[in-house]
Design an enzyme around this catalytic site. Structure first.
Site: not given
Ligand code: CA
Ligand code: CA
Length: 390
Positions: A104, A170, A263, A273, A284
């Site tokens: 990513q 991430h 979210e 949070y 997952y």
């Protein structure tokens, strides 16, 4: 007041009837749709715009319009920065950092400084490698020199993800300036390591608040604790892929949650949070994560999606070109393949529209004239303009 489409009300009623966490007495409340993960997509043919393809890019990731011009800076994940011009060729911007491309990671976000028109300063994020096969996001600032051979000058790193860890997921590395121009907010993902989101000695899984030069504001909520802790504005986040202020100065973030737990949050200083302790989604690998209502001490999302939509990009829209869009948030969807509009009403957020583009939307931007532009994801990625229907 904003009225919900009949379809959305029907979805809300259905969700209320089958969700253990929602009482049936609340089923008619528009808040019920927000309290469920449901969001039905409608064909893009029904949208108040047509989609016009404008230019092609290789894995475009983020964009920002260059103030006072008909041009935009667009990052490509593999490491290029492009200057797209509405009335001219697309140019490569020289002087960009070497990026650690893979998974990513690569080139990330780009935003212009609040005082860009006087100094040409831009902020960008990318991935660098560390020792022993580790990686982390960094944020830098540089001066954009425009012209026939555009380039970045004086690139300086002002922030690093800490600690660098293994893996290439991430990173988040999304950027936003507060409307007063005084603070740079950075979304920093938990790097698929879960617990760092609650670790106050790591700046992973957090939203950070810095001065524009990278120093730490003395009134940050944890400033007295020093180190990277002093950077922290909010915690308990997973993979933040959109940060946007609205017109009343509220900061919103979207984040890719675990399975069924994407979210949108209203971001408050010092708020937690809850990830990975709570999420309306689950891991997952099938492991349960207790839902938000089980731990009310953690800030709950304003909206969430199940099935996942994989959010990408977030902007505040306040234009007039598309009927009823004033004071909305617009968010792209990768696995959800489309564009999502959420109406803001004070601290409330409503799932207003979801259009099925049949393709992954990576980034959303708004031009000076109120037009909305998207980056379509992938090696054959596109810049597209949403042309309002007459
Ligand atoms: Ca952008
Ligand atoms: Ca859960």
């Amino acid at each position: 007041m904003h009225s919900l489409p009949l379809l959305a009300i029907a979805a809300a009623l259905a969700a209320g009837a089958c969700s253990a966490s929602t009482t049936s007495s609340k089923a008619a409340d528009p808040a019920t749709l927000a309290a469920s993960g449901d969001h039905t997509a409608t064909p893009v043919a029904d949208a108040p715009f047509t989609v016009q393809e404008v230019a092609s890019f290789n894995e475009p990731w983020a964009m920002t319009f260059v103030p006072g011009t008909r041009a935009a800076l667009i990052t490509e994940k593999s490491g290029k920065l492009k200057l797209w011009q509405e009335n001219g060729p697309t140019l490569d911007v020289a002087g960009v950092p070497a990026v650690a491309y893979g998974g990513q990671g690569g080139f990330g976000d780009i935003v212009v400084a609040p005082d860009f028109t006087t100094n040409g300063t831009v902020y960008l994020s990318w991935i660098e490698s560390g020792e022993g096969g580790t990686y982390g996001a960094v944020v830098g600032m540089a001066k954009l020199v425009q012209g026939a051979t555009p380039r970045l000058e004086g690139l300086k790193t002002i922030w690093v993800q800490s600690p660098k860890v293994s893996g290439r997921g991430h990173f988040s590395h999304r950027l936003a300036f507060s409307p007063d121009g005084k603070y740079l907010f950075i979304g920093s993902g938990e790097r698929q390591k879960f617990d760092p989101a609650q670790d106050m000695k790591a700046n992973l899984g957090k939203i950070l608040r810095l001065n524009p030069d990278g120093s730490i504001p003395s009134d940050n909520p944890f400033a007295a604790q020093g180190g990277v802790t002093a950077q922290i504005w909010s915690l308990g986040h997973r993979n933040i892929l959109g940060l946007a202020f609205d017109g009343s100065g509220k900061l919103w973030n979207q984040e890719m949650g675990p399975k069924g737990g994407d979210e949108v949050n209203l971001v408050a200083a010092k708020a937690n949070y809850g990830y990975p302790i709570v999420s309306n989604g689950d891991h997952y690998d099938g492991k349960d994560i207790p839902d938000h209502p089980t731990r009310p001490e953690f800030a709950a999302p304003k909206l969430w999606w199940n099935p996942s939509v994989s959010p990408a990009g977030l902007v505040w829209y306040n234009g007039d070109l598309y009927p009823g869009w004033k004071n909305s948030l617009l968010m792209g969807a990768l696995s959800g393949e489309g564009l999502i509009r959420m109406q803001i009403d004070g601290d409330k957020l409503t799932k207003s529209d979801r259009w099925d583009f049949g393709t992954r939307v990576r980034e959303v931007e708004v031009g000076d004239d109120g037009t909305v532009w998207l980056l379509i994801d992938g090696e054959d990625g596109k810049l597209v303009k949403l042309v309002p229907k007459k």
